[in-house]
Design a protein around this motif. Structure first.
Motif, mmCIF file in Angstrom:
data_model
loop_
_atom_site.group_PDB
_atom_site.id
_atom_site.type_symbol
_atom_site.label_atom_id
_atom_site.label_comp_id
_atom_site.label_asym_id
_atom_site.label_seq_id
_atom_site.Cartn_x
_atom_site.Cartn_y
_atom_site.Cartn_z
ATOM 1 N N THR A 1 -1.274 -0.962 12.982
ATOM 2 C CA THR A 1 -1.809 -0.925 11.620
ATOM 3 C C THR A 1 -0.883 -0.162 10.688
ATOM 4 O O THR A 1 -0.627 -0.581 9.552
ATOM 5 C CB THR A 1 -3.208 -0.281 11.618
ATOM 6 N N VAL A 2 -0.370 0.968 11.152
ATOM 7 C CA VAL A 2 0.546 1.755 10.331
ATOM 8 C C VAL A 2 1.843 0.985 10.088
ATOM 9 O O VAL A 2 2.399 1.020 8.982
ATOM 10 C CB VAL A 2 0.823 3.127 10.979
ATOM 11 N N ALA A 3 2.316 0.263 11.092
ATOM 12 C CA ALA A 3 3.537 -0.531 10.920
ATOM 13 C C ALA A 3 3.347 -1.598 9.847
ATOM 14 O O ALA A 3 4.242 -1.834 9.023
ATOM 15 C CB ALA A 3 3.934 -1.176 12.247
ATOM 16 N N GLN A 4 2.192 -2.257 9.838
ATOM 17 C CA GLN A 4 1.922 -3.260 8.807
ATOM 18 C C GLN A 4 1.865 -2.621 7.418
ATOM 19 O O GLN A 4 2.368 -3.174 6.441
ATOM 20 C CB GLN A 4 0.613 -3.971 9.110
ATOM 21 N N ALA A 5 1.264 -1.435 7.353
ATOM 22 C CA ALA A 5 1.150 -0.745 6.073
ATOM 23 C C ALA A 5 2.521 -0.349 5.534
ATOM 24 O O ALA A 5 2.828 -0.568 4.354
ATOM 25 C CB ALA A 5 0.263 0.492 6.220
ATOM 26 N N THR A 6 3.367 0.224 6.379
ATOM 27 C CA THR A 6 4.698 0.646 5.917
ATOM 28 C C THR A 6 5.558 -0.559 5.559
ATOM 29 O O THR A 6 6.391 -0.488 4.650
ATOM 30 C CB THR A 6 5.415 1.513 6.966
ATOM 31 N N ASN A 7 5.345 -1.676 6.249
ATOM 32 C CA ASN A 7 6.061 -2.906 5.916
ATOM 33 C C ASN A 7 5.749 -3.322 4.481
ATOM 34 O O ASN A 7 6.650 -3.581 3.671
ATOM 35 C CB ASN A 7 5.653 -4.007 6.903
ATOM 36 N N HIS A 8 4.467 -3.377 4.139
ATOM 37 C CA HIS A 8 4.065 -3.777 2.791
ATOM 38 C C HIS A 8 4.541 -2.777 1.743
ATOM 39 O O HIS A 8 5.015 -3.162 0.664
ATOM 40 C CB HIS A 8 2.544 -3.919 2.720
ATOM 41 N N LEU A 9 4.412 -1.491 2.038
ATOM 42 C CA LEU A 9 4.776 -0.465 1.064
ATOM 43 C C LEU A 9 6.279 -0.404 0.833
ATOM 44 O O LEU A 9 6.730 -0.154 -0.294
ATOM 45 C CB LEU A 9 4.242 0.896 1.524
ATOM 46 N N ALA A 10 7.052 -0.659 1.875
ATOM 47 C CA ALA A 10 8.507 -0.677 1.712
ATOM 48 C C ALA A 10 8.942 -1.806 0.784
ATOM 49 O O ALA A 10 9.933 -1.673 0.052
ATOM 50 C CB ALA A 10 9.188 -0.829 3.077
ATOM 51 N N GLN A 11 8.192 -2.891 0.779
ATOM 52 C CA GLN A 11 8.526 -4.004 -0.099
ATOM 53 C C GLN A 11 8.307 -3.673 -1.575
ATOM 54 O O GLN A 11 8.836 -4.365 -2.452
ATOM 55 C CB GLN A 11 7.700 -5.234 0.296
ATOM 56 N N LEU A 12 7.546 -2.615 -1.850
ATOM 57 C CA LEU A 12 7.344 -2.176 -3.232
ATOM 58 C C LEU A 12 8.541 -1.392 -3.763
ATOM 59 O O LEU A 12 8.630 -1.128 -4.965
ATOM 60 C CB LEU A 12 6.094 -1.291 -3.334
ATOM 61 N N GLY A 13 9.417 -0.981 -2.860
ATOM 62 C CA GLY A 13 10.584 -0.220 -3.289
ATOM 63 C C GLY A 13 10.356 1.274 -3.387
ATOM 64 O O GLY A 13 11.123 1.976 -4.054
ATOM 65 N N VAL A 14 9.297 1.783 -2.726
ATOM 66 C CA VAL A 14 9.063 3.222 -2.767
ATOM 67 C C VAL A 14 10.237 3.946 -2.112
ATOM 68 O O VAL A 14 10.860 3.439 -1.176
ATOM 69 C CB VAL A 14 7.740 3.612 -2.081
ATOM 70 N N ASP A 15 10.537 5.124 -2.605
ATOM 71 C CA ASP A 15 11.689 5.879 -2.113
ATOM 72 C C ASP A 15 11.330 6.838 -0.987
ATOM 73 O O ASP A 15 12.155 7.103 -0.107
ATOM 74 C CB ASP A 15 12.318 6.663 -3.274
ATOM 75 N N TYR A 16 10.115 7.368 -1.047
ATOM 76 C CA TYR A 16 9.617 8.282 -0.008
ATOM 77 C C TYR A 16 8.182 7.881 0.319
ATOM 78 O O TYR A 16 7.442 7.411 -0.547
ATOM 79 C CB TYR A 16 9.623 9.741 -0.494
#
Length: 238
Positions: free
Chosen positions: A69-84
């Motif tokens: 679940t965390v892997a899916q969440a970080t996948n989506h959030l990384a696509q937003l371009g967040v830096d941290y």
């Protein structure tokens, strides 16, 4: 930005957030932190809006769930371009490793940069007694923080979110490039609020912090731009 000063955007909605940031000149784009309250109100749109305006974005969601679940969440959030991005170290190495893999996969999909993952060790609102009573542990708070930081380093994280009081010990126990980003920062004379382990920007620098998160000392100041510049000057030792 080698030693960032993040402004905690603890506002009720996007309109209030952007009105606050409009006070800064066009050539001053501070790093900003988006926490749970603002993100849950506005969703991914607030991140896109901030990135489009040129801000470095630290998304502080403190992810904590099973590894997949965390892997899916970080996948989506990384696509937003967040830096941290923050993840709870208490989830363990498997969960943190999955978080790292998800972030890499998400960034790759959009040809973007992988966000720096920061592990939450112990909240700066916790006293040692409260940590021990809540988590049924007998180890000192510092021991717990350093242990969790080492797990995060093993999982390939960029650093931790923890009190400046633990920065030196974290650096001594982790690789040279491992970051210690510290909240609980107040300018001298400001109210402590609900934080327990609080230091000034200058003290955080002396204690080994690689970056700091500042909220009320800037956002509630009569002149937020001047307050931000004071914080940066103190933290950079200027």
């Amino acid at each position: 930005m080698t030693k960032p000063v993040f402004i905690a955007l603890d506002f009720s909605d996007a309109q209030e957030t952007m009105a606050f940031l409009e006070q800064f000149p066009a050539d001053v784009r501070p790093a900003v932190k988006v926490g749970m309250a603002l993100f849950y109100r506005e969703g991914p749109a607030i991140v896109r809006q901030l990135k489009a305006a040129g801000f470095t974005v630290f998304l502080d969601l403190k992810l904590y769930d099973i590894p997949n679940t965390v892997a899916q969440a970080t996948n989506h959030l990384a696509q937003l371009g967040v830096d941290y991005l923050t993840i709870h170290a208490a989830g363990g190495v498997r969960m943190m490793t999955a978080a790292r893999q998800g972030a890499v996969a998400g960034a790759t999909l959009v040809n973007g940069q992988v966000p720096k993952l920061l592990a939450i060790t112990q909240l700066t609102s916790f006293s040692e007694q409260e940590m021990q009573e809540t988590q049924l542990v007998t180890v000192p708070l510092l021991t717990s923080v350093v242990h969790l930081a080492q797990l995060a380093a093993t999982a390939g994280f960029a650093g931790t979110i923890s009190s400046a009081f633990e920065s030196r010990a974290i650096h001594e126990a982790t690789p040279n490039d491992f970051l210690s980003i510290t909240p609980g920062i107040r300018l001298a004379g400001d109210e402590v609020g609900d934080q327990n382990r609080v230091v000034t920007p200058a003290r955080a620098r002396e204690m080994g912090a690689n970056g700091i998160v500042v909220g009320r000392s800037i956002t509630q100041a009569p002149d937020p731009v001047a307050a931000y510049q004071r914080v940066v000057a103190e933290f950079q030792g200027e």
